[in-house]
Structure formats: structure tokens, C-alpha cells
Enzyme design. Structure first.
Site, PDB file in Angstrom:
ATOM      1  N   LYS A 150      17.776  -3.855   1.087  1.00 17.21           N
ATOM      2  CA  LYS A 150      17.706  -2.603   0.334  1.00 17.21           C
ATOM      3  C   LYS A 150      18.343  -2.824  -1.028  1.00 17.21           C
ATOM      4  CE  LYS A 150      16.308   1.634   1.222  1.00 17.21           C
ATOM      5  NZ  LYS A 150      15.289   1.984   2.226  1.00 17.21           N
TER       6      LYS A 150
HETATM    7  N1  GLU Z   1      11.826   2.614   1.379  1.00 16.88           N
HETATM    8  C1  GLU Z   1      10.980   2.675   2.524  1.00 16.88           C
HETATM    9  C2  GLU Z   1      11.810   2.680   3.805  1.00 16.88           C
HETATM   10  O1  GLU Z   1      12.954   3.044   3.809  1.00 16.88           O
HETATM   11  C3  GLU Z   1       9.892   1.622   2.508  1.00 16.88           C
HETATM   12  C4  GLU Z   1      10.361   0.195   2.484  1.00 16.88           C
HETATM   13  C5  GLU Z   1       9.249  -0.806   2.270  1.00 16.88           C
HETATM   14  O2  GLU Z   1       8.098  -0.419   2.240  1.00 16.88           O
HETATM   15  O3  GLU Z   1       9.574  -1.977   2.117  1.00 16.88           O
HETATM   16  O4  GLU Z   1      11.318   2.392   4.866  1.00 16.88           O
END
Ligand code: GLU
Length: 428
Positions: A118
Site C-alpha cells: 500500500k
Molecule cells: N485500493 C484497492 C483495494 O484496497 C485496490 C487495490 C488494487 O487494485 O491493487 O483493494
């Protein structure tokens, strides 16, 4: 740009909740039930890489401001790490760390060949011009050149980041590599390598998980009422699709507050309104309710799709829904888990319920590698198949361990990641 562009805002979380602790409480419980080996426990507890960068930006008013950016790679055991980037004034390392490990569990439950990561930049996008936003994004990306890559770490949108931001990331990375590399990031606009169905994927996944839960409970969707907190990408698409499946959406909300109408809210009208007015504020969609009151409304399905820590030990007792489907990451505090369980409320945990986004991100990455793009129907069918299978796996694990779907989800993820870790072995 005014001098007060960047302010430390008051934290929006209630109480003293720390998202990393909130994740660890669940992880610890699941690890104990699974009897996870102590060494593996320690391995999985710590992120493999934490990067903090400083992002100097010449603002529109000529002043130099320095923002802080993060990328945490929780693990890359199953493959390159995957996870979004959020822009928010109160984002911090603890939050990014928690979200990174949630991505590990999420990818593993969805059976994706990805680890978890993240990213975040501490900034307030609502106070930034497009130029400033672009400069922040490009400098953040260039600071992450050694981290990002289609085979190493693949970012995506998250809170306050969108297709345009992903396009800038793709372009910056590609400029440095001297060729267009679309697969470095997902959630891009369709014309530059995005996938059909990606924008709606998280909301669609929420709907699929809800239908699976209703089926287990023997409830007919056309006889249900749904309440949704949050009317961004996830909340609004979930609302549209739940209504399409025959549920009556009786309450919606966003940062400006919420509305309740026992006869059902006109979702298309609300979506049109938000397109013109940015949020639901000032609209006429029913009786006004606060975001907190909304959670306690009489309904069958409650979808918290706004932000973390909305359901606490304090309000869990008053929740009347039969099923909670966590569209947001971490909307339920760990302290509320047991209360909800004792009330017989079925909670579809975030790491399962909102995995539709990362599943279609995986499809986007696959399509980028193939250079061949799928029809929307194809994307949706594959999403349906993968989400339904993930739901079944979590459900069966919960039954096997006689526990909640949340702990079942963690146990399923721990089982998979620890098995792969044992097979790969420890190098060195
Ligand atoms: N931000 C989204 C999540 O928390 C998508 C992450 C992604 O597609 O890599 O799942």
C-alpha cells in the site's frame, strides 16, 4: 494557492483506534486458531519493505512545499506486491502498514498471484490544483522507481486517487524506462491500457458477495432492504447493482450526511446529482440522517463503504442489519467483532467483500501483459466466478474452524501464504 494549503487536520477516526493494531488483533486470533508456527508468525507480522520519501513540490503560488510519501510492501511471497495509493491529509505509516497487510490477505483469499502493498501521500487533494497534484504524483513515482514495476510492485487507485493519477504514474515510470510500460499500475483509463469493468469492480464484487451471503441465509434479495454508507465509487456502484438485483436501497450517505426513504431512494438521480454537485449535500433524496444514525437503521443489508472505524463497541449493539458487507477497508473496529457475532449478524469482511477491485486489477495486469483486451461481459463473468469461489473458501474455512467469516478469511489467507512460504523456504 493560499498559504494555508497544507494543514494538519484533526484525525477522523473515532476513539483511539490504530488501524495496524486493529488488523493485528484479528491476525493474532486467526494465527492462534490456525496454530501458526511462531517463526512464520513473526515473518508475516512485519512488512518486508517500508519506504518513506520526501516529495518537494513548487506550488502554484511559487512556494516550495514538501510532502511525505510512503510505500509499504507487506510481502511478495505469492508474487509481485499489489495495492493502492491513497492521498489524504491524515494518512500515516501505521495506516499504510495495516492496509498493506490487508492487501496480502485480500490477494491470497482471491487466489491472485500477488503479495500485498500500500502507498500513501500525506496531502489534501481537495486543496490542490491539478498541476500540483500531477507534480506530487510524478515526484512520488520517480522516488519509487526502484520499487514499482510490473514484476515487482504494482500500485492502483485508493482513497482520493483516480484514473488520471494512475495515468501520470504510468507515464512517469515509462519515461524513465524509455518505453511504455502499462502493466506497472492498474486502474488506468481504458484508452491507455485500463480494463473494462475496473471502475465498477469493487462495487460489483460487493454485490456478488452480498448475493452469496443472502443465499447462505436463505433470504430472497428481492425482499431485502439495503443501507449504504459512502457514495463514492464503491458505495454508488453497490447501490446501483443492489437495486438492479431487486433490493430496496433505503438509505445512502457521504461526507455531507445521509438520506433515508423507506420506499427506496432513486439511485440514478443521486448519481446524477453527485456528478453535478460533487456530493449529496443540498439534495432531496428523503429524510436527512447523519452518518452515525444511518448505521443503526432497520434493514437487512448494511454496506459500510466509506472509511475505517465506523462500527465500534459503542454503536455495534444498536445495529439492526442481518448482514454487514464491508465495502470499505476496516470499517469495523476489532472491539465490535464479538458484539456483532453475539447478535447473530453475518459480517462479510473487507478482505473478502471489497476484493473485486484488486481482482479486476489482476485482469488489467494480465491484459497488459497479453496486449489483448477483454470484453466487459468477460471481465464481469470472470469476476463473478473468482469472487464466488473466494466466498465459498472463506465460508468453508469459517465452518471448519467454527468461527466468524472474518477469522475464517484470515485463517484461509494465513494457511495459503504460510504454505507457500514453507515451500519456497527461507533464503540465506
Ligand atoms: N485500493 C484497492 C483495494 O484496497 C485496490 C487495490 C488494487 O487494485 O491493487 O483493494
Amino acid at each position: 494557492m493560499a498559504e494555508d494549503t497544507y494543514k494538519e487536520p484533526a484525525p477522523y477516526r473515532r476513539g483511539e483506534a490504530n488501524p495496524f493494531d486493529s488488523m493485528m488483533i484479528r491476525f493474532d486470533k486467526a494465527a492462534e486458531m490456525y496454530k501458526l508456527d511462531e517463526g512464520l508468525y513473526n515473518y508475516l507480522k512485519h512488512p518486508v519493505k517500508t519506504v518513506i520519501v520526501s516529495i518537494p513540490v513548487q506550488m502554484d503560488n511559487g512556494k516550495l512545499e514538501v510532502f511525505e510519501g510512503y510505500r509499504v510492501i507487506h510481502d511478495n511471497i505469492l508474487g509481485p506486491s499489489k495495492g493502492g495509493i491513497r492521498y489524504a491529509p491524515d494518512v500515516d505509516l501505521d495506516e499504510v502498514k495495516a492496509l498493506a497487510s490487508w492487501m496480502t490477505w485480500k490477494c491470497s483469499i482471491a487466489n491472485l498471484p500477488f503479495g500485498g502493498a500500500k502507498g500513501g501521500v500525506k496531502c489534501d487533494p481537495s486543496k490542490l490544483s491539478m498541476t500540483e497534484l500531477e507534480k506530487i504524483t510524478r515526484r512520488y513515482t520517480s522516488n519509487m522507481l526502484e520499487i514499482f514495476g510490473p514484476d515487482t510492485d504494482i500500485p492502483a487507485p485508493d482513497m482520493n486517487t483516480n484514473e488520471q493519477v494512475m495515468a501520470w504514474i504510468m507515464d512517469t515510470y515509462s519515461m524513465h524506462r524509455r518505453k511504455t510500460i502499462t502493466g506497472v499500475v492498474t486502474g488506468k483509463p481504458i484508452i491507455i491500457g485500463g480494463s473494462r469493468g475496473r471502475r465498477e469492480a469493487t462495487g460489483r464484487g460487493v454485490m456478488i458477495a452480498t448475493l452469496a451471503a443472502l443465499q447462505k441465509k436463505g433470504i430472497d434479495v428481492t425482499k431485502t432492504t439495503t443501507v449504504i454508507q459512502g457514495f463514492g465509487n464503491v458505495g454508488s456502484v453497490s447501490a446501483q447493482l443492489m437495486r438492479e438485483k431487486g433490493s430496496k436501497v433505503i438509505a445512502i450517505s457521504d461526507v455531507s450526511g445521509g438520506y433515508y426513504d423507506k420506499n427506496g431512494i432513486d439511485i440514478d438521480m443521486a448519481i446524477e446529482y453527485v456528478k453535478k454537485n460533487k456530493n449529496l449535500g443540498g439534495g432531496d433524496f428523503g429524510t436527512k440522517v447523519s452518518n452515525e444514525e444511518l448505521l443503526e437503521l432497520e434493514c437487512d443489508i448494511l454496506i459500510p463503504a466509506a472509511k475505517e472505524d465506523q462500527i465500534s463497541a459503542e454503536n455495534a449493539e444498536r445495529i439492526k442489519a442481518k448482514i454487514i458487507v464491508e465495502g470499505a477497508n476496516g470499517p469495523t473496529m476489532a472491539e465490535a467483532d464479538e458484539i456483532l457475532r453475539s447478535k447473530g449478524i453475518m459480517v462479510i469482511p473487507d478482505i473478502l467483500a471489497n476484493s473485486g477491485g484488486v481482482i479486476v486489477s489482476y485482469f488489467e495486469w494480465v491484459q497488459n501483459r497479453l496486449g489483448y483486451f477483454w470484453e466487459e461481459d468477460d471481465v464481469n463473468q470472470r469476476l463473478n466466478r473468482m469472487m464466488t469461489e473466494a466466498f465459498e473458501n472463506v465460508y468453508n474455512t469459517a465452518i471448519q474452524y467454527q468461527t466468524t467469516l472474518r477469522l475464517g478469511a484470515y485463517i484461509y489467507a494465513i494457511d495459503k501464504v504460510s504454505k507457500v512460504l514453507k515451500l519456497r523456504g527461507i533464503y540465506g
